[in-house]
Design an enzyme around this catalytic site. Structure first.
Site, PDB file in Angstrom:
ATOM      1  N   GLN A 169       0.756  -1.066  -0.040  1.00  7.83           N
ATOM      2  CA  GLN A 169      -0.116   0.257   0.055  1.00  7.83           C
ATOM      3  C   GLN A 169       0.910   1.394  -0.095  1.00  7.83           C
ATOM      4  O   GLN A 169       1.739   1.538   0.905  1.00  7.83           O
ATOM      5  CB  GLN A 169      -1.147  -0.008   0.903  1.00  7.83           C
ATOM      6  CG  GLN A 169      -0.401  -0.384   2.321  1.00  7.83           C
ATOM      7  CD  GLN A 169      -1.401  -0.243   3.694  1.00  7.83           C
ATOM      8  OE1 GLN A 169      -2.781   0.229   3.403  1.00  7.83           O
ATOM      9  NE2 GLN A 169      -1.078  -0.489   4.808  1.00  7.83           N
ATOM     10  N   SER A 202       1.050   6.841   1.894  1.00  7.47           N
ATOM     11  CA  SER A 202       1.708   8.139   2.582  1.00  7.47           C
ATOM     12  C   SER A 202       2.972   8.623   1.907  1.00  7.47           C
ATOM     13  O   SER A 202       3.582   7.995   0.683  1.00  7.47           O
ATOM     14  CB  SER A 202       2.669   7.297   3.931  1.00  7.47           C
ATOM     15  OG  SER A 202       1.759   6.954   4.602  1.00  7.47           O
ATOM     16  N   GLU A 233     -10.972  -2.301   7.598  1.00  6.86           N
ATOM     17  CA  GLU A 233      -9.356  -2.589   8.046  1.00  6.86           C
ATOM     18  C   GLU A 233      -9.316  -2.377   9.521  1.00  6.86           C
ATOM     19  O   GLU A 233      -8.862  -3.173  10.479  1.00  6.86           O
ATOM     20  CB  GLU A 233      -8.757  -1.662   7.192  1.00  6.86           C
ATOM     21  CG  GLU A 233      -7.054  -1.664   7.649  1.00  6.86           C
ATOM     22  CD  GLU A 233      -6.301  -0.587   7.044  1.00  6.86           C
ATOM     23  OE1 GLU A 233      -6.528   0.061   6.314  1.00  6.86           O
ATOM     24  OE2 GLU A 233      -5.306  -0.390   7.654  1.00  6.86           O
ATOM     25  N   ASN A 245      -3.445   6.836  16.206  1.00  8.77           N
ATOM     26  CA  ASN A 245      -4.291   6.787  17.227  1.00  8.77           C
ATOM     27  C   ASN A 245      -4.922   8.189  17.481  1.00  8.77           C
ATOM     28  O   ASN A 245      -6.246   8.422  17.877  1.00  8.77           O
ATOM     29  CB  ASN A 245      -3.783   6.039  18.557  1.00  8.77           C
ATOM     30  CG  ASN A 245      -3.877   4.655  18.396  1.00  8.77           C
ATOM     31  OD1 ASN A 245      -3.679   4.335  17.065  1.00  8.77           O
ATOM     32  ND2 ASN A 245      -3.704   3.771  19.419  1.00  8.77           N
ATOM     33  N   GLU A 246      -3.948   9.059  17.570  1.00 11.17           N
ATOM     34  CA  GLU A 246      -4.643  10.395  17.613  1.00 11.17           C
ATOM     35  C   GLU A 246      -5.669  10.864  16.726  1.00 11.17           C
ATOM     36  O   GLU A 246      -6.864  11.374  16.746  1.00 11.17           O
ATOM     37  CB  GLU A 246      -3.523  11.508  17.621  1.00 11.17           C
ATOM     38  CG  GLU A 246      -2.548  11.554  18.705  1.00 11.17           C
ATOM     39  CD  GLU A 246      -1.625  10.588  18.664  1.00 11.17           C
ATOM     40  OE1 GLU A 246      -1.460   9.899  17.620  1.00 11.17           O
ATOM     41  OE2 GLU A 246      -0.975  10.229  20.039  1.00 11.17           O
TER      42      GLU A 246
HETATM   43  C1  LIG Z   1       5.455  -0.001  10.698  1.00 13.26           C
HETATM   44  C2  LIG Z   1       4.849   1.030   9.820  1.00 13.26           C
HETATM   45  C3  LIG Z   1       4.208   0.546   8.479  1.00 13.26           C
HETATM   46  C4  LIG Z   1       3.905   1.293   7.770  1.00 13.26           C
HETATM   47  N1  LIG Z   1       3.367   0.803   6.384  1.00 13.26           N
HETATM   48  C5  LIG Z   1       2.820   1.954   5.557  1.00 13.26           C
HETATM   49  C6  LIG Z   1       2.562   1.546   4.314  1.00 13.26           C
HETATM   50  O1  LIG Z   1       2.602   0.138   3.923  1.00 13.26           O
HETATM   51  N2  LIG Z   1       2.052   2.200   3.522  1.00 13.26           N
HETATM   52  C7  LIG Z   1       1.795   3.436   3.713  1.00 13.26           C
HETATM   53  O2  LIG Z   1       1.246   4.286   2.979  1.00 13.26           O
HETATM   54  N3  LIG Z   1       2.187   3.976   5.042  1.00 13.26           N
HETATM   55  C8  LIG Z   1       2.632   3.174   5.863  1.00 13.26           C
HETATM   56  N4  LIG Z   1       3.055   3.792   6.943  1.00 13.26           N
HETATM   57  C9  LIG Z   1       2.991   5.152   7.226  1.00 13.26           C
HETATM   58  C10 LIG Z   1       1.780   5.392   8.343  1.00 13.26           C
HETATM   59  O3  LIG Z   1       0.468   5.248   7.581  1.00 13.26           O
HETATM   60  C11 LIG Z   1       1.965   6.843   8.521  1.00 13.26           C
HETATM   61  O4  LIG Z   1       3.106   6.823   9.485  1.00 13.26           O
HETATM   62  C12 LIG Z   1       0.833   7.463   9.308  1.00 13.26           C
HETATM   63  O5  LIG Z   1      -0.274   7.759   8.534  1.00 13.26           O
HETATM   64  C13 LIG Z   1       1.218   8.766   9.979  1.00 13.26           C
HETATM   65  O6  LIG Z   1       1.738   9.711   9.358  1.00 13.26           O
HETATM   66  P1  LIG Z   1       3.356  10.460   9.711  1.00 13.26           P
HETATM   67  O7  LIG Z   1       4.141   9.177   9.743  1.00 13.26           O
HETATM   68  O8  LIG Z   1       3.594  10.985   8.463  1.00 13.26           O
HETATM   69  O9  LIG Z   1       2.877  11.316  10.952  1.00 13.26           O
HETATM   70  P2  LIG Z   1       2.410  12.739  10.971  1.00 13.26           P
HETATM   71  O10 LIG Z   1       1.107  12.476  10.175  1.00 13.26           O
HETATM   72  O11 LIG Z   1       3.293  13.604  10.335  1.00 13.26           O
HETATM   73  O12 LIG Z   1       2.044  12.658  12.604  1.00 13.26           O
HETATM   74  C14 LIG Z   1       2.918  12.799  13.334  1.00 13.26           C
HETATM   75  C15 LIG Z   1       2.293  12.795  14.870  1.00 13.26           C
HETATM   76  O13 LIG Z   1       1.378  14.190  14.858  1.00 13.26           O
HETATM   77  C16 LIG Z   1       0.043  13.580  15.237  1.00 13.26           C
HETATM   78  N5  LIG Z   1      -1.019  14.358  14.185  1.00 13.26           N
HETATM   79  C17 LIG Z   1      -0.979  14.518  12.990  1.00 13.26           C
HETATM   80  N6  LIG Z   1      -2.141  15.212  12.648  1.00 13.26           N
HETATM   81  C18 LIG Z   1      -2.951  15.123  13.950  1.00 13.26           C
HETATM   82  C19 LIG Z   1      -4.170  15.501  14.045  1.00 13.26           C
HETATM   83  N7  LIG Z   1      -5.026  16.326  13.541  1.00 13.26           N
HETATM   84  N8  LIG Z   1      -4.504  15.827  15.533  1.00 13.26           N
HETATM   85  C20 LIG Z   1      -3.790  15.105  16.529  1.00 13.26           C
HETATM   86  N9  LIG Z   1      -2.609  14.684  16.171  1.00 13.26           N
HETATM   87  C21 LIG Z   1      -2.085  14.883  15.134  1.00 13.26           C
HETATM   88  C22 LIG Z   1       0.001  12.191  14.841  1.00 13.26           C
HETATM   89  O14 LIG Z   1      -0.838  11.288  15.509  1.00 13.26           O
HETATM   90  C23 LIG Z   1       1.393  11.781  15.068  1.00 13.26           C
HETATM   91  O15 LIG Z   1       1.448  11.441  16.470  1.00 13.26           O
HETATM   92  C24 LIG Z   1       3.700   2.682   7.926  1.00 13.26           C
HETATM   93  C25 LIG Z   1       4.169   3.136   9.229  1.00 13.26           C
HETATM   94  C26 LIG Z   1       4.679   2.206  10.056  1.00 13.26           C
HETATM   95  C27 LIG Z   1       5.219   2.801  11.441  1.00 13.26           C
END
Ligand SMILES: Cc1cc2nc3c(=O)[nH]c(=O)nc-3n(C[C@H](O)[C@H](O)[C@H](O)COP(=O)(O)OP(=O)(O)OC[C@H]3O[C@@H](n4cnc5c(N)ncnc54)[C@H](O)[C@@H]3O)c2cc1C
Lengths: 323, 382
Positions: free
Chosen positions: B125, B128, B243, B366-367
């Protein structure tokens, strides 16, 4: 595999909800802090609820825990000032020992049988036709009992320290206490739901910084966390009702899980609801404290979180399987 | 209420158990998140498929057994119970396939699903992007219209097993004048073609399971548009609740983890941690109950809805509590990785803990789940 209530069970719940919404507003709970609410037992008796789990030859409906568990939850929702837990727990015991006359009197609301909470107190023991207790794993009557009145933090509860001559009867103590713990767990779920409702409504109307406080993420997440605990406690309680009815081999484990999660949900929700309310929630005049205090008392009665976790622990550590 | 399984459900369980007991590899495979281990896992997936256990709930014509939801849960319980390898096909069979069942054309179903269930083509998938994490609607990857399809440009990141899979699915901006949720299209992109560069990225556990995918003019035929041009947001969102609510983490996984924890406790008892071990076991059972309640609601015609976010919060946080408890039981041995002479359970608990820590981040943090519940379930103001 079907994990849902029947149409009739839901209808009974809805019927009780609409009657309690009318008849048991928070003002009535508050009034019961001053004067015990004897009328409520009669009103419940008229709806058949005090006799719900009595056999038909004692004037009962012959129904089981799956039929009453949602009703106990409803009583929690309105924090009804009535000892339904004792009655739901003792009814089948009265039937089992053949005390059908007394049982049918309980069913009509004419009499009340108290049940001593193990190691604790018996509510309204002064008004009871008899006091049942569990001593050394056996059920019995406490005869010629001495009663020492206590004051509970929840002003609707009238606990007595009771002692007397123990007259054992032939009934299953664990079943009796499991029913009590289950009924308490169901009430705790209802209490939690209302505390959350109060907090959610309040957070939509209270404004600070030019906005409803319910729009602040910190406040939202408090409420969501409470909802999550309630949402997960409920199925534990409903499953335990099924296990009580089917006398499942792991019934006691299931009841313990119900009591653990329901107690925690209620304590947690109370704390979060208070936080979301701020100082108004800390006043005697605002309703929240009546629900919180009931939650405090019921979460420690009929086995607290430690007691029930330990009971599950004994099962799990001795290799018990539950799949 | 009837919490017993029917006779046919029990037979289904017996069949699954018997097959798994006879066929699960005796020595554990290498990590499915490493290149070598991935290949071993694909072999296992083919074996599962040959015996028609790879996608039990799918229609037989795509390789399944037409199993009910309850049977699917039973299969999952048996699968984890048997200690079988992790499913490297997961992001295809559990996440892409439900979307294809809902939005795919007949041609897409017939072309994509059998090759997915047989592990001939594996899917990753790609939601991101460097600038689009939680805020998925801010994706920058885009697609340009060409003869017979689209050329795609941009960068996807954190693509789990992207370095080993054959295709990715994700959102691309197809309407250059659109903003946010509009003008996005759900595309399936073949990774084995010019215009695609995949760079593996190590995770904290040392596996090269993450990947960055750079797209520079790779071709996507019209046949690989899922659910209509500019309809991508709706398509992508449609299956997020199943999911989070059901398919991603079935109860069997945590029941097995809890049983392993109890077993660890019995080997290394520590009365101070007994209640926490008990709690982990209860949590797994509770998750199972909650899931059965959800499944009953679906069978009776209801929907999963936004409360699936509660589910995701629960399992991800439960997993952390469980693995933390294991590490505490292990004490000074907790840090020992597999291969260390004194490692307990081959160091698996530390790996499990590391992976559990990701639970509150992936599949929507989770947020964000809490925000969803606040808005859609509790109806709180924005
Ligand atoms: C083990 C693992 C596997 C993954 N596999 C995939 C995959 O196969 N394909 C894929 O596409 N992605 C994958 N991901 C990525 C995952 O979907 C993203 O990490 C996730 O969507 C969060 O985005 P980010 O890491 O950019 O964090 P950010 O969005 O930058 O968030 C950083 C922090 O800010 C908080 N935050 C952001 N917005 C808000 C809000 N509106 N309110 C409160 N808090 C907020 C978040 O909760 C988090 O704590 C994977 C991630 C991990 C850790």
């Amino acid at each position: 595999m079907r994990f849902s209530f029947t149409e009739e069970q839901r209808q009974m719940r809805d019927a009780l909800r609409s009657s309690l919404t009318e008849s048991c507003p928070s003002g009535r709970v508050r009034a019961a802090w001053k004067t015990p609410d004897a009328a409520l037992r009669t009103e419940l008796a008229e709806q058949g609820i005090l006799a719900i789990n009595l056999p038909e030859d004692a004037g009962g409906l012959g129904l089981g825990a799956q039929d009453w568990v949602l009703l106990a939850e409803e009583l929690g929702l309105v924090a009804a000032p009535v000892n339904l837990i004792e009655t739901l727990a003792t009814n089948p015991t009265l039937a089992a020992i053949g005390a059908l006359d007394l049982a049918s009197q309980v069913g009509t609301g004419a009499e009340y049988v108290a049940l001593e909470e193990p190691g604790g107190y018996a509510l309204d023991a002064d008004k009871a036709a008899g006091i049942l207790a569990v001593r050394d794993g056996r059920v019995g009557w406490l005869r010629d009992a001495t009663l020492v009145a206590q004051t509970s933090v929840d002003g609707t509860r009238r606990p007595f320290k009771v002692d007397g001559r123990f007259e054992a009867v032939d009934a299953d103590a664990t079943e009796l206490l499991d029913r009590a713990a289950l009924a308490a767990a169901a009430e705790l779920v209802g209490l939690s739901r209302r505390m959350l409702d109060l907090a959610v409504e309040y957070s939509k109307s209270r404004r600070q910084f030019g906005k409803p406080i319910g729009s602040f993420q910190a406040v939202q997440h408090h409420l969501v966390d409470a909802l999550q605990r309630i949402a997960f406690a409920a199925p534990a309680v409903y499953r335990a009702a099924w296990s009580v009815d089917t006398n499942h081999p792991n019934r006691s484990v299931h009841v313990s899980m119900a009591k653990v999660y329901a107690s925690e949900a209620a304590l947690f929700t109370g704390r979060k609801a208070l936080q979301v309310h701020g100082a108004i929630g800390y006043t005697f005049e605002y309703d929240l404290h009546m629900w919180m205090k009931r939650a405090w008392t019921l979460s420690s009665a009929w086995g607290d979180v430690r007691h029930h976790t330990d009971r599950v622990g004994q099962f799990v550590m001795s290799g018990g399987q539950d799949a | 209420m009837d919490l017993e399984f029917s006779d046919s459900e029990k037979r289904f369980r017996d069949d699954a158990r018997a097959w798994l007991e006879a066929n699960v590899p005796r020595t554990p495979l290498k990590s499915g998140d490493s290149r070598e281990g991935f290949a071993e896992h694909v072999v296992w997936e083919k074996k599962l498929h040959a015996a028609r256990w790879s996608v039990v709930s799918w229609p037989a014509k795509y390789g399944g057994r037409d199993a009910s939801l309850v049977e699917w849960l039973i299969f999952e319980e048996e699968y984890y119970r048997s200690g079988a390898p992790i499913r490297v096909t997961q992001n295809g069979i559990f996440l892409l396939a439900p979307t294809i069942f809902e939005f795919g054309t007949e041609e897409q179903k017939e072309r994509i699903l059998p090759a997915m269930s047989s592990a001939e083509r594996l899917w990753a998938q790609a939601w991101s992007e460097p600038e689009a994490g939680s805020d998925l609607a801010s994706v920058r990857s885009h697609a340009e219209r060409v003869e017979g399809g689209w050329k795609v440009y941009g960068q996807k990141t954190w693509t789990t097993r992207g370095a080993f899979c054959d295709g990715i699915y994700g959102l691309f901006r197809t309407d250059p004048n659109s903003e946010r949720h509009k003008g996005l299209t759900y595309l399936l992109v073949d990774l084995n073609q010019p215009g695609v560069t995949v760079r593996p990225v190590e995770r904290i556990d040392g596996d090269e399971s993450f990947a960055e995918v750079f797209l520079d003019g790779a071709f996507v035929p019209d046949a690989n548009v899922l659910g209509g041009v500019n309809q991508g947001w709706k398509v992508a969102m449609s299956t997020t609740s199943s999911e989070r609510g059901l398919s991603l983490r079935s109860p069997g996984r945590f029941m097995k983890a809890a049983d392993r924890l109890v077993d660890l406790y019995q080997r290394r008892p520590d009365p101070g941690l007994r209640d926490r071990v008990t709690r982990a076991w209860m949590d797994a059972q509770l998750y199972r109950l909650y899931t059965f309640q959800t499944v009953t609601r679906m069978i009776e015609g209801g929907e999963i809805g936004a409360d699936s976010s509660l589910n995701k919060i629960f399992w991800s946080e439960m997993d952390i509590r469980l693995t933390e408890t294991a590490l505490e039981l292990l004490g000074p041995d907790a840090e020992l990785l597999g291969g260390s002479p004194h490692a307990v359970d081959d160091g698996d608990w530390m790996l499990d803990f590391e992976f559990a820590l990701a639970g509150p981040i992936y599949a929507g943090t989770n947020e964000v789940q809490r925000n969803i519940v606040a808005g859609r379930v509790l109806d709180l103001p924005r």
